[in-house]
Design an enzyme around this catalytic site. Structure first.
Site, mmCIF file in Angstrom:
data_model
loop_
_atom_site.group_PDB
_atom_site.id
_atom_site.type_symbol
_atom_site.label_atom_id
_atom_site.label_comp_id
_atom_site.label_asym_id
_atom_site.label_seq_id
_atom_site.Cartn_x
_atom_site.Cartn_y
_atom_site.Cartn_z
ATOM 1 N N ARG A 170 9.400 -22.507 15.264
ATOM 2 C CA ARG A 170 9.860 -22.819 13.898
ATOM 3 C C ARG A 170 9.462 -24.230 13.491
ATOM 4 O O ARG A 170 9.327 -24.529 12.300
ATOM 5 C CB ARG A 170 11.374 -22.592 13.786
ATOM 6 N N GLU A 194 19.190 -24.376 31.277
ATOM 7 C CA GLU A 194 20.451 -24.156 31.980
ATOM 8 C C GLU A 194 20.183 -23.580 33.379
ATOM 9 O O GLU A 194 20.763 -24.004 34.358
ATOM 10 C CB GLU A 194 21.325 -23.198 31.160
#
Ligand code: AMP
Length: 181
Positions: A64, A101
């Protein structure tokens, strides 16, 4: 008053719960940029602080960040440089790993895309932990460029990304914020 003053960008951003995994509130800017006024307002507000700044290049982070960064570069009359996920750029690249993560990911830039001393504006749609943007900043700096600022539509302040970039000496510009992650 112009559209950019009266438009509430947040109302155009769709939230998709539990995407891409349970517990994540995905802030989807595709609904914002699909709207003609939303797109123009977003681009105008992203670049406004830099209209009179000395910027040599605009860098956008896949995917994006390409849409927004391309429009910002066009408006500022500067070139656009992509940072992509590993293996996508066709020429010789330099890469930077960053922590997710679980595990790591890698972003890359063409090794000759930034000239030594170039003053760069970095663009992405959203900053969460700041890990992706930090990797982008590293790539620009290792290329010899100076990161003037990093600009995002959305900030998730609870995740501390903007603070992380400020600690790296980068000016951070964000348009709206959402609580939580
Ligand atoms: P981070 O590296 O943690 O700052 O994550 C930023 C990158 O992941 C950006 O490229 C975002 O597009 C994407 N991202 C992270 N969290 C979200 C979220 N809650 N909603 C939409 N995109 C996200």
């Amino acid at each position: 008053m112009t559209a950019t003053h009266i438009l509430d960008l947040k109302k155009f951003i769709r939230t998709i719960p539990d995407h891409p995994k349970p517990g994540i509130q995905f802030r989807d800017v595709t609904t914002l940029i699909a709207d003609p006024v939303g797109l123009r307002a977003s681009v105008d507000l992203l670049l406004r602080p830099y209209i009179t700044a000395h910027i040599d290049a605009v860098v956008g982070i896949e995917a994006r960040g390409f849409i927004l960064g391309g429009a910002v570069a066009h408006e500022l009359g500067r070139g656009f440089v992509p940072i992509r996920k590993k293996g996508k750029l066709p020429g010789k690249t330099i890469g930077q790993d960053y922590q997710l993560e679980y595990g790591t990911d890698r972003v890359e830039i063409h090794e000759d895309a930034i000239k030594k001393g170039d003053r760069v504006l970095l663009i992405d749609d959203l900053i969460a932990t700041g890990g992706t943007a930090e990797a982008g900043i590293e790539l620009i700096r290792r290329s010899g460029g100076e990161v003037v600022a990093a600009a995002f539509i959305v900030d998730l302040p609870d995740l501390g990304g903007a603070e992380r970039l400020r600690k790296l000496g980068v000016d951070v510009h964000m348009l709206v914020e959402f609580e939580g992650d």
